[in-house]
Motif scaffolding. Structure first.
Motif, PDB file in Angstrom:
ATOM      1  N   ALA A 132     -45.502 -71.427 -13.858  1.00 17.74           N
ATOM      2  CA  ALA A 132     -45.229 -71.238 -12.431  1.00 17.74           C
ATOM      3  C   ALA A 132     -46.521 -71.407 -11.636  1.00 17.74           C
ATOM      4  O   ALA A 132     -47.611 -71.375 -12.214  1.00 17.74           O
ATOM      5  CB  ALA A 132     -44.644 -69.842 -12.218  1.00 17.74           C
ATOM      6  N   PRO A 133     -46.447 -71.624 -10.328  1.00 20.76           N
ATOM      7  CA  PRO A 133     -47.665 -71.784  -9.528  1.00 20.76           C
ATOM      8  C   PRO A 133     -48.663 -70.667  -9.796  1.00 20.76           C
ATOM      9  O   PRO A 133     -48.324 -69.490  -9.757  1.00 20.76           O
ATOM     10  CB  PRO A 133     -47.136 -71.738  -8.088  1.00 20.76           C
ATOM     11  N   ARG A 134     -49.929 -71.051 -10.043  1.00 16.21           N
ATOM     12  CA  ARG A 134     -50.921 -70.084 -10.497  1.00 16.21           C
ATOM     13  C   ARG A 134     -51.834 -69.581  -9.385  1.00 16.21           C
ATOM     14  O   ARG A 134     -52.260 -68.428  -9.423  1.00 16.21           O
ATOM     15  CB  ARG A 134     -51.797 -70.688 -11.608  1.00 16.21           C
ATOM     16  N   THR A 135     -52.180 -70.431  -8.440  1.00  9.33           N
ATOM     17  CA  THR A 135     -53.200 -70.020  -7.467  1.00  9.33           C
ATOM     18  C   THR A 135     -52.758 -70.194  -6.022  1.00  9.33           C
ATOM     19  O   THR A 135     -53.585 -70.117  -5.116  1.00  9.33           O
ATOM     20  CB  THR A 135     -54.513 -70.801  -7.694  1.00  9.33           C
ATOM     21  N   SER A 136     -51.488 -70.434  -5.791  1.00 14.09           N
ATOM     22  CA  SER A 136     -51.002 -70.594  -4.423  1.00 14.09           C
ATOM     23  C   SER A 136     -49.521 -70.244  -4.369  1.00 14.09           C
ATOM     24  O   SER A 136     -48.774 -70.503  -5.321  1.00 14.09           O
ATOM     25  CB  SER A 136     -51.208 -72.031  -3.931  1.00 14.09           C
ATOM     26  N   THR A 137     -49.110 -69.677  -3.243  1.00 14.07           N
ATOM     27  CA  THR A 137     -47.691 -69.371  -3.026  1.00 14.07           C
ATOM     28  C   THR A 137     -47.081 -70.258  -1.935  1.00 14.07           C
ATOM     29  O   THR A 137     -45.981 -69.981  -1.464  1.00 14.07           O
ATOM     30  CB  THR A 137     -47.531 -67.892  -2.636  1.00 14.07           C
ATOM     31  N   ASP A 138     -47.774 -71.309  -1.548  1.00 15.23           N
ATOM     32  CA  ASP A 138     -47.283 -72.145  -0.452  1.00 15.23           C
ATOM     33  C   ASP A 138     -45.931 -72.776  -0.750  1.00 15.23           C
ATOM     34  O   ASP A 138     -45.101 -72.953   0.155  1.00 15.23           O
ATOM     35  CB  ASP A 138     -48.302 -73.237  -0.121  1.00 15.23           C
ATOM     36  N   SER A 139     -45.692 -73.153  -2.006  1.00 12.77           N
ATOM     37  CA  SER A 139     -44.432 -73.838  -2.322  1.00 12.77           C
ATOM     38  C   SER A 139     -43.224 -72.937  -2.110  1.00 12.77           C
ATOM     39  O   SER A 139     -42.105 -73.431  -1.933  1.00 12.77           O
ATOM     40  CB  SER A 139     -44.452 -74.366  -3.762  1.00 12.77           C
ATOM     41  N   PHE A 140     -43.415 -71.619  -2.115  1.00 12.02           N
ATOM     42  CA  PHE A 140     -42.294 -70.721  -1.849  1.00 12.02           C
ATOM     43  C   PHE A 140     -41.867 -70.817  -0.381  1.00 12.02           C
ATOM     44  O   PHE A 140     -40.681 -70.710  -0.061  1.00 12.02           O
ATOM     45  CB  PHE A 140     -42.667 -69.289  -2.210  1.00 12.02           C
ATOM     46  N   ARG A 141     -42.845 -71.037   0.503  1.00 10.61           N
ATOM     47  CA  ARG A 141     -42.505 -71.288   1.913  1.00 10.61           C
ATOM     48  C   ARG A 141     -41.752 -72.607   2.039  1.00 10.61           C
ATOM     49  O   ARG A 141     -40.799 -72.713   2.813  1.00 10.61           O
ATOM     50  CB  ARG A 141     -43.774 -71.313   2.759  1.00 10.61           C
ATOM     51  N   TYR A 142     -42.156 -73.627   1.263  1.00  7.88           N
ATOM     52  CA  TYR A 142     -41.435 -74.903   1.302  1.00  7.88           C
ATOM     53  C   TYR A 142     -39.965 -74.693   0.930  1.00  7.88           C
ATOM     54  O   TYR A 142     -39.056 -75.234   1.585  1.00  7.88           O
ATOM     55  CB  TYR A 142     -42.030 -75.907   0.306  1.00  7.88           C
ATOM     56  N   ALA A 143     -39.750 -73.944  -0.156  1.00  9.17           N
ATOM     57  CA  ALA A 143     -38.380 -73.704  -0.611  1.00  9.17           C
ATOM     58  C   ALA A 143     -37.578 -72.969   0.460  1.00  9.17           C
ATOM     59  O   ALA A 143     -36.398 -73.275   0.691  1.00  9.17           O
ATOM     60  CB  ALA A 143     -38.396 -72.903  -1.912  1.00  9.17           C
ATOM     61  N   TRP A 144     -38.202 -72.007   1.115  1.00  9.58           N
ATOM     62  CA  TRP A 144     -37.518 -71.255   2.159  1.00  9.58           C
ATOM     63  C   TRP A 144     -37.201 -72.146   3.360  1.00  9.58           C
ATOM     64  O   TRP A 144     -36.082 -72.112   3.889  1.00  9.58           O
ATOM     65  CB  TRP A 144     -38.371 -70.065   2.578  1.00  9.58           C
ATOM     66  N   ASP A 145     -38.165 -72.946   3.804  1.00  4.39           N
ATOM     67  CA  ASP A 145     -37.931 -73.827   4.948  1.00  4.39           C
ATOM     68  C   ASP A 145     -36.820 -74.825   4.658  1.00  4.39           C
ATOM     69  O   ASP A 145     -36.006 -75.151   5.534  1.00  4.39           O
ATOM     70  CB  ASP A 145     -39.217 -74.573   5.313  1.00  4.39           C
ATOM     71  N   GLY A 146     -36.769 -75.347   3.410  1.00  2.00           N
ATOM     72  CA  GLY A 146     -35.677 -76.241   3.054  1.00  2.00           C
ATOM     73  C   GLY A 146     -34.335 -75.550   3.099  1.00  2.00           C
ATOM     74  O   GLY A 146     -33.340 -76.106   3.586  1.00  2.00           O
ATOM     75  N   ARG A 147     -34.276 -74.313   2.609  1.00  7.50           N
ATOM     76  CA  ARG A 147     -33.039 -73.541   2.621  1.00  7.50           C
ATOM     77  C   ARG A 147     -32.587 -73.235   4.056  1.00  7.50           C
ATOM     78  O   ARG A 147     -31.388 -73.324   4.378  1.00  7.50           O
ATOM     79  CB  ARG A 147     -33.239 -72.234   1.855  1.00  7.50           C
TER      80      ARG A 147
END
Length: 445
Positions: free
Chosen positions: A72-87
């Motif tokens: 899973a992403p190790r040093t950043s949580t930015d992709s979780f915002r991407y997933a939320w914005d897509g949803r």
């Protein structure tokens, strides 16, 4: 091939060793080792026969990129915002209208992005309300991403199976990274040395930032590389593509002086600037019409948070502040960037716009000393196009500043100072040794 196998093995250990909130020392050590192996592989590759170049670059690029998928992403949580914005967009809501913590969006939450109860004790989770937390960073602020990035988030959401979670954007990052390699190879087979594509394909920053952390910067890099290659013969189309890249992540706007290399006529300048501006405006317009809040989101707050408006904040403008008063830093950045941009425009080669783009982009990094390592993905692609490998030190500096900030005081200043020294020494060596100047700039025989 042996060095590439070792590089892939070390990268697997790096991304599985730890993360930003745990095991950072181990991760940093393995990551540093991967950069050393990358340097050795790239240096050895200069002796490879030309007939094997493409196969080795692509095969190595696939192996290296795949290492980012093992955790899973190790040093950043930015992709979780991407997933939320897509949803949010899939639900017919503008991503610019609500922060993730807004109760109005509570029906869209799930236990992956919004854990509850005991799970909220982890350091990488942010509180939303009593008993509810989220993997999304800064959940109280609106999104900061421009429209092409938001469309990418929506596309990934639309094509992803249910329950795929972080793997969706990691897989997207791997596909985009490989596509960038192919674009670089296509350009360099006509206007350079295809071996240089290895500077991107095998670079440790790619599996870590583009794949494992799944930063959307890789989309902007792909579009930017294609735009630079296209603009040599098709200025309007290339400029339009640059506008699309800027709409994915605003950083590619720094490439404009490079794209304008050698431009002397007003109509050529207009053919560069107007299509880019038109594409950017066309992509923003639907979101402006559909949104009730500003489509700039948290952009202003982010700039203030990162100290771009306050020269005394954290490590911003670190190299300039070694020799200038803090209050002079911003005017100095503006002055130097104008001078370097004009130089790139006036003296740049229109057949190699990426050369001027590398100069301007690299200078901007050295002046602003950003603390986020994924920003340098664009610079890595420019190095691949241009061949001046000494600029890769800036990518190393960004990683050092980001990963070691918790353990080492003021790491960014030291790292960026060494990167600036490497650029200066590399430039001097190329002027003094024609073999170095030629290496990486002419097609292999």
């Amino acid at each position: 091939m042996v060095l590439l196998a070792m590089l892939a093995a070390v990268l697997v250990l790096a991304v599985r060793e730890g993360g930003y909130f745990a095991g950072l020392a181990g991760l940093s050590s393995w990551y540093a080792a991967s950069w050393a192996l990358f340097a050795a592989a790239a240096w050895t590759f200069r002796r490879a026969p030309a007939r094997h170049t493409v196969a080795l670059v692509v095969a190595g690029g696939i192996a290296v990129a795949a290492t980012g998928l093992v955790a899973a992403p190790r040093t950043s949580t930015d992709s979780f915002r991407y997933a939320w914005d897509g949803r949010v967009q899939a639900a017919g809501i503008s991503p610019y209208d609500h922060a993730p913590a807004d109760p109005a969006l509570a029906p869209l939450r799930d236990t992956w992005l919004f854990p509850t109860g005991p799970a909220c004790g982890k350091p990488d989770l942010a509180a939303v309300s009593d008993g509810v937390c989220t993997r999304i960073n800064r959940p109280q602020v609106h999104t900061v991403y421009p429209p092409a990035g938001e469309l990418y988030f929506l596309l990934v959401h639309a094509v992803s199976p249910d329950g795929v979670r972080h793997k969706a954007f990691q897989t997207g990052g791997a596909v985009l990274a490989l596509a960038t390699t192919l674009v670089l190879l296509r350009i360099l087979r006509r206007r350079g040395d295809p071996r240089n594509a290895a500077y991107w394909a095998w670079c440790p920053a790619v599996p870590v930032e583009a794949v494992n952390n799944a930063h959307a910067d890789v989309l902007a890099v792909l579009l930017s590389a294609a735009a630079l290659g296209l603009t040599v013969r098709h200025r309007v189309a290339g400029s339009a593509l640059l506008g699309l890249a800027t709409a994915a992540k605003l950083l590619p706007a720094v490439l404009i002086p490079g794209v304008l290399s050698g431009v002397r006529r007003g109509r050529d300048a207009a053919a560069t600037l107007l299509p880019a501006a038109a594409v950017l405006a066309a992509l923003y317009l639907p979101y402006i019409l559909l949104s009730h809040s500003s489509v700039l989101g948290y952009l202003g707050g982010y700039a203030e948070e990162e100290g771009y408006q306050d020269a005394s904040a954290d490590n911003r403008y670190a190299l300039l502040r070694l020799v200038l008063p803090d209050s002079w830093s911003v005017p100095a950045v503006i002055t130097v960037m104008i001078a370097v941009s004009l130089y790139a425009i006036r003296r740049g080669d229109p057949e190699r716009p990426w050369s001027g783009a590398l100069l301007v982009t690299g200078t901007a990094f050295l002046l602003t000393t950003p603390g986020y390592s994924w920003y340098a993905l664009l610079l890595v692609a420019l190095v691949a196009l241009d061949g001046r490998w000494e600029w890769l030190g800036i990518a190393v500096a960004g990683a050092a500043a980001y990963l070691t900030a918790q353990a080492v005081p003021d790491p960014g200043t030291i790292a960026y100072a060494l990167a600036a020294l490497a650029v200066a020494c590399g430039g001097a060596a190329r002027r003094g040794f024609p073999m170095l100047r030629a290496f990486g700039q002419e097609p292999a025989e």
